[in-house]
Design a protein around this motif. Structure first.
Motif, PDB file in Angstrom:
ATOM      1  N   VAL A   1      46.016  48.635  53.361  1.00 19.70           N
ATOM      2  CA  VAL A   1      46.104  48.529  51.902  1.00 19.70           C
ATOM      3  C   VAL A   1      46.689  47.176  51.500  1.00 19.70           C
ATOM      4  O   VAL A   1      46.211  46.526  50.561  1.00 19.70           O
ATOM      5  CB  VAL A   1      46.950  49.682  51.326  1.00 19.70           C
ATOM      6  CG1 VAL A   1      47.229  49.461  49.844  1.00 19.70           C
ATOM      7  CG2 VAL A   1      46.246  51.014  51.528  1.00 19.70           C
ATOM      8  N   ASP A   2      47.703  46.721  52.212  1.00 19.32           N
ATOM      9  CA  ASP A   2      48.292  45.408  51.926  1.00 19.32           C
ATOM     10  C   ASP A   2      47.253  44.301  52.097  1.00 19.32           C
ATOM     11  O   ASP A   2      47.180  43.372  51.274  1.00 19.32           O
ATOM     12  CB  ASP A   2      49.482  45.148  52.857  1.00 19.32           C
ATOM     13  CG  ASP A   2      50.682  46.009  52.521  1.00 19.32           C
ATOM     14  OD1 ASP A   2      50.728  46.571  51.409  1.00 19.32           O
ATOM     15  OD2 ASP A   2      51.587  46.129  53.381  1.00 19.32           O
ATOM     16  N   ALA A   3      46.444  44.396  53.161  1.00 19.55           N
ATOM     17  CA  ALA A   3      45.405  43.391  53.399  1.00 19.55           C
ATOM     18  C   ALA A   3      44.352  43.423  52.295  1.00 19.55           C
ATOM     19  O   ALA A   3      43.892  42.370  51.832  1.00 19.55           O
ATOM     20  CB  ALA A   3      44.766  43.620  54.768  1.00 19.55           C
ATOM     21  N   LEU A   4      43.983  44.625  51.845  1.00 21.76           N
ATOM     22  CA  LEU A   4      43.019  44.737  50.740  1.00 21.76           C
ATOM     23  C   LEU A   4      43.545  44.062  49.484  1.00 21.76           C
ATOM     24  O   LEU A   4      42.812  43.335  48.802  1.00 21.76           O
ATOM     25  CB  LEU A   4      42.714  46.211  50.460  1.00 21.76           C
ATOM     26  CG  LEU A   4      41.848  46.960  51.477  1.00 21.76           C
ATOM     27  CD1 LEU A   4      41.841  48.448  51.158  1.00 21.76           C
ATOM     28  CD2 LEU A   4      40.423  46.417  51.480  1.00 21.76           C
ATOM     29  N   HIS A   5      44.804  44.272  49.174  1.00 23.19           N
ATOM     30  CA  HIS A   5      45.395  43.676  47.973  1.00 23.19           C
ATOM     31  C   HIS A   5      45.433  42.152  48.064  1.00 23.19           C
ATOM     32  O   HIS A   5      45.345  41.456  47.043  1.00 23.19           O
ATOM     33  CB  HIS A   5      46.809  44.215  47.754  1.00 23.19           C
ATOM     34  CG  HIS A   5      46.843  45.541  47.060  1.00 23.19           C
ATOM     35  ND1 HIS A   5      46.477  45.704  45.741  1.00 23.19           N
ATOM     36  CD2 HIS A   5      47.206  46.776  47.510  1.00 23.19           C
ATOM     37  CE1 HIS A   5      46.614  46.974  45.395  1.00 23.19           C
ATOM     38  NE2 HIS A   5      47.053  47.649  46.444  1.00 23.19           N
ATOM     39  N   GLU A   6      45.545  41.619  49.272  1.00 24.15           N
ATOM     40  CA  GLU A   6      45.576  40.163  49.445  1.00 24.15           C
ATOM     41  C   GLU A   6      44.215  39.539  49.185  1.00 24.15           C
ATOM     42  O   GLU A   6      44.135  38.379  48.763  1.00 24.15           O
ATOM     43  CB  GLU A   6      46.045  39.815  50.862  1.00 24.15           C
ATOM     44  CG  GLU A   6      47.526  40.039  51.115  1.00 24.15           C
ATOM     45  CD  GLU A   6      47.960  39.468  52.453  1.00 24.15           C
ATOM     46  OE1 GLU A   6      47.495  38.364  52.807  1.00 24.15           O
ATOM     47  OE2 GLU A   6      48.744  40.130  53.153  1.00 24.15           O
ATOM     48  N   VAL A   7      43.149  40.294  49.434  1.00 22.83           N
ATOM     49  CA  VAL A   7      41.800  39.728  49.399  1.00 22.83           C
ATOM     50  C   VAL A   7      41.038  40.094  48.125  1.00 22.83           C
ATOM     51  O   VAL A   7      40.298  39.268  47.580  1.00 22.83           O
ATOM     52  CB  VAL A   7      41.006  40.190  50.645  1.00 22.83           C
ATOM     53  CG1 VAL A   7      39.558  39.695  50.589  1.00 22.83           C
ATOM     54  CG2 VAL A   7      41.685  39.699  51.919  1.00 22.83           C
ATOM     55  N   PHE A   8      41.222  41.304  47.620  1.00 23.34           N
ATOM     56  CA  PHE A   8      40.421  41.798  46.496  1.00 23.34           C
ATOM     57  C   PHE A   8      41.252  41.911  45.225  1.00 23.34           C
ATOM     58  O   PHE A   8      42.458  42.112  45.261  1.00 23.34           O
ATOM     59  CB  PHE A   8      39.818  43.166  46.840  1.00 23.34           C
ATOM     60  CG  PHE A   8      38.810  43.118  47.963  1.00 23.34           C
ATOM     61  CD1 PHE A   8      37.473  42.893  47.706  1.00 23.34           C
ATOM     62  CD2 PHE A   8      39.218  43.293  49.288  1.00 23.34           C
ATOM     63  CE1 PHE A   8      36.546  42.850  48.732  1.00 23.34           C
ATOM     64  CE2 PHE A   8      38.299  43.249  50.324  1.00 23.34           C
ATOM     65  CZ  PHE A   8      36.957  43.018  50.043  1.00 23.34           C
ATOM     66  N   ARG A   9      40.572  41.836  44.086  1.00 16.67           N
ATOM     67  CA  ARG A   9      41.268  41.861  42.801  1.00 16.67           C
ATOM     68  C   ARG A   9      41.556  43.265  42.319  1.00 16.67           C
ATOM     69  O   ARG A   9      42.379  43.455  41.421  1.00 16.67           O
ATOM     70  CB  ARG A   9      40.470  41.094  41.753  1.00 16.67           C
ATOM     71  CG  ARG A   9      39.062  41.591  41.504  1.00 16.67           C
ATOM     72  CD  ARG A   9      38.312  40.631  40.575  1.00 16.67           C
ATOM     73  NE  ARG A   9      36.907  40.953  40.442  1.00 16.67           N
ATOM     74  CZ  ARG A   9      36.426  41.780  39.514  1.00 16.67           C
ATOM     75  NH1 ARG A   9      37.235  42.355  38.656  1.00 16.67           N
ATOM     76  NH2 ARG A   9      35.117  42.013  39.443  1.00 16.67           N
ATOM     77  N   GLU A  10      40.875  44.245  42.875  1.00 18.19           N
ATOM     78  CA  GLU A  10      41.108  45.645  42.484  1.00 18.19           C
ATOM     79  C   GLU A  10      41.033  46.521  43.724  1.00 18.19           C
ATOM     80  O   GLU A  10      40.066  46.434  44.491  1.00 18.19           O
ATOM     81  CB  GLU A  10      40.071  46.098  41.463  1.00 18.19           C
ATOM     82  CG  GLU A  10      40.228  47.550  41.032  1.00 18.19           C
ATOM     83  CD  GLU A  10      39.105  48.011  40.114  1.00 18.19           C
ATOM     84  OE1 GLU A  10      38.926  49.239  39.993  1.00 18.19           O
ATOM     85  OE2 GLU A  10      38.405  47.162  39.540  1.00 18.19           O
TER      86      GLU A  10
END
Length: 231
Positions: free
Chosen positions: A196-205
């Motif tokens: 989840v942390d990695a997703l937040h670093e890469v995507f805007r939502e």
């Protein structure tokens, strides 16, 4: 008394280990026939509880308002994710990349429950390949939805080679395969704060959806986790 049905439909070696496709009648629900897959004698998937596999497509489609959508599915499995995507008239093309040719053969030979439906679908294309390797390479074509259902979870992979996908670097490479406002969806049987942390670093939502059902086979509720991100 007629004994419960139990059939081994396929039992064959693969690059990941011994793969078994079986069909059986549930002892807890006489008359209910399920198709199951095991890998190295460990349970992998079943036609009995498919809510989370279907929701992977359903929620991604809800998040995207477009039409003429091109969908890329990583992992054929028993076909519930791709079949659900193809139920939408807004989907113009669904490409499935499956690592194991044996699983593709099961579909072509009519051994899985959705074989007739999927084999008759002219918007579906199934190819043998490594979805993680494809997403790590420069895109030849971009997609509106990319749906991944391969590993047990971001932290428990079927093969070590897939691990980089779940990192910031891997997600940045995968994002290049999405059209503007495209949606990435990932299935997991467990939560993963690191992912989840990695997703937040890469995507805007980023959106996380638990899917909880009652599993009559073990007499308790179970929850799968769906991770979504907008490019």
């Amino acid at each position: 008394m007629k004994p419960p049905l139990f059939e081994i439909l396929a039992y064959e070696p693969t690059d990941l280990g011994i793969l078994c496709l079986r069909r059986r009648e549930l002892l807890c629900e006489p008359g209910t026939i399920v198709t199951e897959v095991t890998l190295n004698h460990e349970f992998l998937m079943s036609s009995y509880l498919t809510a989370s596999e279907k929701a992977l497509s359903e929620i991604a489609l809800q998040m995207h308002s477009g039409s003429g959508l091109r969908v890329l599915v990583g992992g054929l499995g028993l076909g519930y994710t791709s079949a659900t995507a193809l139920e939408s008239e807004r989907v113009s093309q669904c490409e499935v990349v499956e690592f194991l040719p044996q699983v593709i053969n099961w579909l072509e030979q009519g051994l899985v429950p959705l074989s007739d439906k999927l084999n008759a679908e002219n918007r579906l294309k199934v190819t043998q390949g490594d979805i993680y390797q494809q997403l790590a390479s420069p895109p030849e074509q971009k997609h509106d939805l990319i749906l991944i259902d391969v590993d047990h979870s971001p932290d428990e992979n079927l093969d070590d080679a897939s691990g980089n996908f779940y990192t910031t670097d891997g997600l940045q490479r995968a994002k290049l395969h999405l059209e503007e406002d495209g949606i990435l969806g990932v299935w997991s049987y467990a939560e993963s704060s690191r992912f989840v942390d990695a997703l937040h670093e890469v995507f805007r939502e980023v959106r996380i959806e638990p899917v909880t059902v009652f599993n009559n086979l073990i007499n308790e509720q179970q929850t799968d986790w769906l991770f979504f991100a907008r490019g």
